[in-house]
Every structure is written in structure tokens, then in C-alpha cells.
Design a protein around this motif. Structure first.
Motif, PDB file in Angstrom:
ATOM      1  N   ILE B 206       0.813  -1.098  -0.098  1.00 19.45           N
ATOM      2  CA  ILE B 206       0.140   0.037   0.072  1.00 19.45           C
ATOM      3  C   ILE B 206       0.921   1.306  -0.016  1.00 19.45           C
ATOM      4  CG2 ILE B 206      -1.626   1.226   1.525  1.00 19.45           C
ATOM      5  CD1 ILE B 206      -3.231  -1.091   2.025  1.00 19.45           C
ATOM      6  N   GLU B 207       1.978   1.199   0.783  1.00 25.03           N
ATOM      7  CA  GLU B 207       2.991   2.511   0.999  1.00 25.03           C
ATOM      8  C   GLU B 207       3.376   2.602  -0.387  1.00 25.03           C
ATOM      9  OE1 GLU B 207       2.894   4.345   3.439  1.00 25.03           O
ATOM     10  OE2 GLU B 207       1.480   3.090   4.471  1.00 25.03           O
ATOM     11  N   LEU B 208       3.931   1.696  -1.245  1.00 23.98           N
ATOM     12  CA  LEU B 208       4.589   2.032  -2.336  1.00 23.98           C
ATOM     13  C   LEU B 208       3.426   2.511  -3.358  1.00 23.98           C
ATOM     14  CD1 LEU B 208       6.833  -1.259  -3.388  1.00 23.98           C
ATOM     15  CD2 LEU B 208       7.585   1.148  -2.878  1.00 23.98           C
ATOM     16  N   GLN B 209       2.208   1.957  -3.270  1.00 26.37           N
ATOM     17  CA  GLN B 209       1.110   2.367  -4.308  1.00 26.37           C
ATOM     18  C   GLN B 209       0.830   3.798  -3.934  1.00 26.37           C
ATOM     19  OE1 GLN B 209      -2.234  -0.468  -4.689  1.00 26.37           O
ATOM     20  NE2 GLN B 209      -0.970  -1.792  -3.534  1.00 26.37           N
ATOM     21  N   ILE B 210       0.938   4.162  -2.876  1.00 24.15           N
ATOM     22  CA  ILE B 210       0.691   5.633  -2.914  1.00 24.15           C
ATOM     23  C   ILE B 210       1.779   6.280  -3.091  1.00 24.15           C
ATOM     24  CG2 ILE B 210       0.364   7.425  -0.685  1.00 24.15           C
ATOM     25  CD1 ILE B 210      -0.787   5.436   1.010  1.00 24.15           C
ATOM     26  N   LEU B 211       3.136   5.801  -3.058  1.00 27.57           N
ATOM     27  CA  LEU B 211       4.278   6.708  -3.818  1.00 27.57           C
ATOM     28  C   LEU B 211       3.975   6.583  -5.428  1.00 27.57           C
ATOM     29  CD1 LEU B 211       7.326   5.352  -1.970  1.00 27.57           C
ATOM     30  CD2 LEU B 211       6.287   7.638  -1.764  1.00 27.57           C
ATOM     31  N   ALA B 212       3.608   5.691  -5.970  1.00 26.46           N
ATOM     32  CA  ALA B 212       3.396   5.427  -7.094  1.00 26.46           C
ATOM     33  C   ALA B 212       2.504   6.589  -7.699  1.00 26.46           C
ATOM     34  CB  ALA B 212       3.075   4.146  -7.740  1.00 26.46           C
ATOM     35  N   PHE B 213       1.322   6.799  -6.980  1.00 25.18           N
ATOM     36  CA  PHE B 213       0.450   7.812  -7.464  1.00 25.18           C
ATOM     37  C   PHE B 213       1.064   9.326  -7.646  1.00 25.18           C
ATOM     38  CE2 PHE B 213      -2.424  11.088  -5.816  1.00 25.18           C
ATOM     39  CZ  PHE B 213      -3.328  10.899  -7.083  1.00 25.18           C
ATOM     40  N   HIS B 214       1.770   9.516  -6.634  1.00 17.73           N
ATOM     41  CA  HIS B 214       2.471  10.715  -6.669  1.00 17.73           C
ATOM     42  C   HIS B 214       3.304  10.711  -7.625  1.00 17.73           C
ATOM     43  CE1 HIS B 214       0.251  12.176  -3.303  1.00 17.73           C
ATOM     44  NE2 HIS B 214       0.756  11.385  -2.515  1.00 17.73           N
TER      45      HIS B 214
END
Lengths: 256, 256
Positions: B206-214
DNA sequence: AGTTGTGAAGTGTTTCACAGCA
DNA sequence: TGCTGTGAAACACTTCACAACT
């Protein structure tokens, strides 16, 4: 959130609230599970239960993405999976490097949830020369000396730091200098980075401390408190949530 | 959000905001570092910088605990360490069990930040009989069969789940039945628990996905608009009335 | 009838800015 | 003078409740 931290204030682009972004991966996970069971459509109520949030929040979240549901029916599972994946940027391939291959780094390298969501472990990097060449999760560990080459050659923009706290800031600076602009930090230290670089942190000991705080309070309330009436049926899986993230969001773990 | 939240609905008792509680461990870490360097006092500005927050927020946070500073001077480091530790319940000993001793469980068991903050690893538990008796971080792994005994004999109230997703709910139920009331969940699944049990979750993907979004947003902005290589970005413009969504690209499936 | 999408109200959090005190 | 502690304003997020649509 996970904590999570590092605001990017500017950047108005399309105004999806940070709290919503932090929940999209949760919805995506629930939807993927439904998709695997070949469930064609799902209502906000059902999906919310599966994701551990309430349905009003879920509908509001989806309303920031667009009108992807059908009144009276619900949401098309496959379509939503696609839309959320696209919104999160998971329809593209993200090469990631993991620096610090201790127990935690190895755990991350072996974590299956990455590959299935657009992330590809491009390299494992460790400062210990004895580690160099050793295979972890099927990938040969490379020495820190190679860091800059690896980043540049693979066009890596996301780095994961799983080193001891003392090494983290230095590793961070090298990553950033080589072109990384998003960092997931497992070392228990505050990283300072230039503008334009995102950092999210995960600190196990912080999560445990938050639990301890609440645990302590429960113990104190046991006695001398009203209401014997045990709860109004308690709705769904209450608990859980994302913090957005915000650091909120919280998040958690540590270095090897 | 890390990455995680956990609602505690009613319960006003002492009104320390959840957001503040989530930051106390951060302050504590910074203060501990100052204490080790024998720094006697610190201003809100300095401490805030060390903790990675802004000083107004820090002062506001501390104001919920009491008036522990001295105007014109700052805060006494040792005194604050004590007050925050007490508020978080770290002046007592918290026995913790870790269930699921894979790479991640082992990383957690080896994490030094535990012992130094009132947490004690009371037991390591794994379902694999081959693991039983093996020492990890100096502690012999025990089989899942022993779970209930261990919890009860040691008065454990905090459990850490580091099992595969499929086993997590069942482990959770056994922990709760045996008396655990706070759970830190690393398995990528939503746990359902009865009222009164706190769950915090940490999900690496999940944390990586949030980074990917930004990260995706950054790529899209680089050049005034898209045009940059990656990032679908689905510009607005097109669409039509009726559908408000971005919707710029080939939908995989349309909603019914 | 059933369910979404969303204004509006409610609640929580952050930031401002300065009075009050050492 | 310098820095804390805190009301008040601004902002963010959640929940409510219902109109709109299938």
C-alpha cells in the motif's frame, strides 16, 4: 497512514484528497479478490465491508475519480479495478531498488504483493561486500558502489531504504542524487530530502507505541466506568483504516 | 498510514487527539537522541526540526499533555522524555508475541527498537513444525499449538501477525480468544475483530502504491502537461457531460 | 425498489498570530 | 528579548441524508 508523511502541497492537478489516495490500494485489493472469484458487480455496501471502511466514505472516494457506478446496481468489478489501477499509476511498470538486505530487505524482496501490482524489483543493494553476488529472492545482491549505475541504467524512480538508521540519510542522498524521487523509508530516522522528493516512512516501533497507548487506556477504564451494556451490535469490521496516510497514515516497521 | 489508523469511537476520557498520539513516538525518538547527547533543553523549533514536523504543531501537541515547557527557554529534555513515555504507557513492560516467523517475523524479532521502549518479545510462534525449537534472535520458536498457553502464561495483550494473508484471520481469532486486545497486522488482509480490540495495519504494498500515485503525477507535470514519456494522465478536455470522470483512455470494460 | 452521487452539516486537524510569562 | 501556550481561523476529512437515476 502508515504513516506516511511528506506533503506535496503545490501540485493541484486533479484534486483527489490524500486520505482518498491512501484508501485506493485498499479498495483495489478487495476488488482484486472479487475479480478472482469472478464476481461481476458489487455494491458500495459490500465493497466497503470487504475493504473495512464505511460505504458513505467509499462512495465519496469514488466520486473523486468519476461516476463509475450504476444506480440501483452497483459497480462493475473489472472496470473499477482498471480505473483505480490507472489512477494509482499501476498500469505502468515501476522498477524499484531495495537498499539494505538484512532480514527486512529480504522480506521485502520476497514479498509477492509487489510484482502483482506493477512493481518490479530491479536490484537489491547492500553495503556488505560479503553479500555481493548472493541470491535473495532469485536476484543477486549488488554492492553499494553500483548504486548510481543501477538507478540510472534502469530508470529507477522509487527506492526502498531498509538499512540501519545510521546509514539511511547517506543512502537517501545517493539515491536522490542518482535520480530517485520517491522513497519508502524503514529506518527509524527522519530523512531530509530536497523539494520534489516524496518520502513515506514505516516504523514498527511507532505503531507498537500507539497500540500501547490505547492498551494502557483500556486497562484504566476497566474499573470505575459506566455502561455495562455491551455495545450496539457493532457495525462491520470497524477498526482498521489508512491514515494517510497522512502520516498520518499510518505505517510501520524497521531496519534489519 | 502508513500507514494505519484504527478508530476508537466513544471513549473521551482524556482527550488527546489521535493525530497527536501518532506523533508522540516521533517526538520521543528525537528526544531520546538528544538525551543521549546530553542536551539539557530544546526549543519547540529545534525539536520540531528533529522530528520532522512544524513547531506550531508540536507546541499544540504538547499542550494536550500539559504545560511542560518554560517560556523563553524551551523544554527540559529528560523531563519530556519521561512525560511522553508515561503518556504512551512505556513506563510499563509490554510482552509481545510475534506470529509467523518468516523473513518479516525474523526481522521484527531482531529489531532492537523494541526492548528499548518497553516492549519485550515474549514468544515467537510459527505453524511450521520444522521451525519449532529453532532459535531466532536468541528465542526458540514455538509451535502454534502453544499459542493459547503462551498468551495466558505471559499475560500478553499485544500480538503481531506476520503470517501469510490466508492464515491471518484465524490467527487473529485465536489471539483474541486467548486475551490479546491489540494487534499489529502485517498480513495484507482486513481483520475483523470484536469491539474493544484495536488493530493497526502495515501494508508494504500500500505504501508503495501511494508513492506510485504521486510519482505518476510528477511525471505528468514535468512538462506543463503530459507529453512526458510515461504517465497516461488521461487529460480532461474530451469526455462529455454526464460523465465527469477523467476517463481519457481505453477502458478495459465498460460498466453495464 | 434499489443504489449511486453529492451538497451540506459535522467533526477533526493544522496553521496563524499573539498574549503572557521567564 | 525569546519562546511557550493557546484561542481563533483555516483547512481537511467524514458522515448524513436525500435527490437522481436505473
Amino acid at each position: 497512514m502508515a504513516t506516511g508523511r511528506t506533503h506535496r502541497p503545490a501540485t493541484r492537478s486533479r484534486g483527489i484528497p490524500e486520505a482518498t489516495v491512501a484508501r485506493l490500494p485498499l479498495y483495489l485489493r478487495a476488488l482484486t479478490a472479487l475479480s478472482e472469484r469472478s464476481v461481476p458487480t458489487v455494491s458500495s455496501e459490500e465493497l466497503a465491508a470487504a475493504a473495512g471502511v464505511n460505504s458513505a466514505k467509499l462512495r465519496k472516494d469514488f466520486s473523486y475519480l468519476g461516476s463509475y457506478g450504476t444506480r440501483g446496481v452497483g459497480y462493475d468489478v473489472e472496470y473499477l479495478v482498471y480505473q483505480i489501477s490507472r489512477e494509482l499509476g499501476l498500469t505502468q511498470d515501476w522498477p524499484v531498488v531495495i537498499v539494505g538486505i538484512g532480514n527486512l530487505g529480504a522480506a521485502l524482496a520476497n514479498y509477492g504483493g509487489f510484482a502483482s501490482r506493477g512493481f518490479r524489483v530491479a536490484a537489491l543493494i547492500d553495503a556488505d561486500p560479503a553479500m555481493a553476488g548472493k541470491p535473495v529472492a532469485g536476484i543477486a545482491v549488488q554492492h553499494t558502489d553500483e548504486l548510481e549505475h543501477i538507478i540510472e541504467d534502469n530508470g529507477v524512480s522509487i527506492g526502498v531504504i531498509a538499512t540501519p538508521a545510521g546509514a539511511a540519510q547517506q543512502v537517501c542522498e545517493r539515491l536522490v542524487a542518482a535520480g530517485v524521487t520517491s522513497i519508502l523509508n524503514f529506518a527509524p530516522t527522519v530523512l531530509s530530502v530536497p523539494d520534489g522528493v516524496d518520502v513515506r516512512k514505516v516504523d514498527l516501533s511507532i505503531e507498537l507505541q500507539i497500540l500501547a497507548f490505547h492498551e494502557q487506556r483500556k486497562a484504566g477504564e476497566e474499573t470505575g466506568h459506566e455502561s455495562a451494556a455491551p455495545a450496539p451490535v457493532a457495525d462491520a469490521g470497524a477498526v482498521e483504516a489508512g491514515r494517510k496516510g497522512p502520516d498520518g497514515d499510518v505505517p510501520a516497521v524497521m531496519p534489519a
